[in-house]
Structure formats: structure tokens, C-alpha cells
Design an enzyme around this catalytic site. Sequence first.
Site, PDB file in Angstrom:
ATOM      1  N   LYS A  47       0.825  -1.209   0.000  1.00  0.00           N
ATOM      2  CA  LYS A  47       0.000   0.000   0.000  1.00  0.00           C
ATOM      3  C   LYS A  47       0.864   1.266   0.000  1.00  0.00           C
ATOM      4  O   LYS A  47       2.000   1.285   0.464  1.00  0.00           O
ATOM      5  CB  LYS A  47      -0.936   0.002   1.209  1.00  0.00           C
ATOM      6  CG  LYS A  47      -2.024  -1.079   1.171  1.00  0.00           C
ATOM      7  CD  LYS A  47      -3.092  -0.748   0.145  1.00  0.00           C
ATOM      8  CE  LYS A  47      -4.162  -1.837   0.037  1.00  0.00           C
ATOM      9  NZ  LYS A  47      -5.085  -1.858   1.163  1.00  0.00           N
ATOM     10  N   ARG A  56      -4.424 -10.387   3.702  1.00  0.00           N
ATOM     11  CA  ARG A  56      -4.532 -10.366   2.233  1.00  0.00           C
ATOM     12  C   ARG A  56      -3.226  -9.806   1.666  1.00  0.00           C
ATOM     13  O   ARG A  56      -2.906  -8.636   1.898  1.00  0.00           O
ATOM     14  CB  ARG A  56      -5.727  -9.518   1.802  1.00  0.00           C
ATOM     15  CG  ARG A  56      -5.991  -9.506   0.304  1.00  0.00           C
ATOM     16  CD  ARG A  56      -7.233  -8.674  -0.008  1.00  0.00           C
ATOM     17  NE  ARG A  56      -7.537  -8.683  -1.428  1.00  0.00           N
ATOM     18  CZ  ARG A  56      -7.022  -7.812  -2.308  1.00  0.00           C
ATOM     19  NH1 ARG A  56      -6.197  -6.851  -1.891  1.00  0.00           N
ATOM     20  NH2 ARG A  56      -7.336  -7.891  -3.587  1.00  0.00           N
TER      21      ARG A  56
END
Length: 273
Positions: free
Chosen positions: A219, A253
Amino acid sequence: MLWKTTRFEIDLSTPKVMGIVNVTPDSFSDGNQHANLKSALEHCELLLKQGAHILDIGGESTRPGAQQVSLNEELQRVLPLVKEAMRLNVPLSIDTYKPEVMQAVLDAGADIINDIWALRQPGALSAVAGSQAGLCLMHMHGEPETMQLSPMQGDALAQVRDFLKQRLTDLHSAGVSPARVLLDPGIGFGKSVAQNFSLLARQSELLPLGPLLIGWSRKSSLGAVTGLEVSQRLVPSVVAAVLAAERGASVLRVHDVAETVAALAVWRQTQGG
């Protein structure tokens, strides 16, 4: 604790690794790498060899600024892979917010619906309520096309907690068992860097609501604090995954399955094996 899904009851007593399979041309990290059926299926098989417990298949990028794709395009990307991947005999999660896609993949036997809109799109809740599928409800401020242009303000955890609590109430009213549901605070989805890290720091405060699915992999917030480009974020991604596990995450995830599995094996030894 068991997560009840279409074909499997997934034991959440230890953190499970969900491997990301993007069949998209424009995902922020691995766009166009697995955009045809053969390469996508090979990637599924590789992630399983590396230790993934669940596969998460997505046919539409939800990165900041991403453009929506049509229903037919998403179905063409996702449905053939779901049908082929059924033979792998592992839990298949489908990352979608379109009720028509949900219905199609559930008809094909998919086990989990992972929805960034938390089943708020018209028809989404009714598409899954009568099934046995596992569900993941995510908090998102705004929508992918514009969410980072005007991030949320204030205490992120309180807002995330209130939102997820309300969605659980709505699902209960629709007859959905809590045993089918995981919750995702939505790292990076309309939140500032500071808010994302506050969610990690205080993640355990969300545990009373139910088991958590956490996605930190590659991210932009990791890039913001390290200065690393997307392709260089393996180490901070794995560190964030372990920190999330330490704070009670049930499912992680990730893109980098082998490295995350190895890191969790070391962490588990500090937890008594």
C-alpha cells in the site's frame, strides 16, 4: 473460531494468508501480469505452493483513481478463472461489489465474497443473503475514483468501528449469520497515512466486532513512510502483516505469500508455536 463459507469452514485460530490474484490490466501493483486465464491459473497454483490458504480473485482494480469496468468485462475476466480454479479445492474469494458478479460466481461455486462496498450497492445484500458464502465487509470512505482526493477527517478508528457495527446490524436483519462474516477496516481506502497507521496501532479495538481481514500489502502508506516504490515494498508489507497478526487479524490479504508465510512461522514461535 470457524469462518463458514460455501464449501469450507476455515479455522481462524491461527492467521490465514489470502493470496491476491488480480486478473486486471491496471491494478496498482501487479496489473496485467495475470490478465489471461493460463497465467492467472498458474499464479493461483504458485500461491498455493507458497502456502496461501485462500485465493482472492479480482477483476476490477480498486486502487485510488481507478475507473470502473463494465459488468460484462468483469465477468469475462473473473468467471472463467473461478470455474477452472474450483478444481484446486481451496477457498475461493471473489473481490467484487457488483451483485450480478456475486450471483454468477456463487452459482459457479465460489466460497467467499469480498466487497469493498460492504454490500451497500443495490441488490448486493440480497444476492448473498440466501447463500452459504463467507463475506468480507470493508470500510471505504468515498469511492475508488475520488477517495484520496478528499480523505476522511478525524478519528479513523471510531468512524470505521461505527460503520462496521451498522453493517453487521444490517446483515443480521437480513438473516446472515455472524459466522459467515469478516470485517476489514479498509487500509488505504479514503484514509490518510496517519489514519492508516492509527488503525494498525489500535486494530485490536475492532476485535469485539468480529474477526478481521487486513490488507496492507504494498500500500502507498508503506511507500510514504519508507520512500520505496511499489515493487520495493516487500519488506514493509511483511512487517505490516506480522504487526496486524500480532494485533489479532484472522486473515492477511497479501501479494507476497511465501515471505508472509515464513514471517508468520517465526512470529508464531513467540506465541508458543
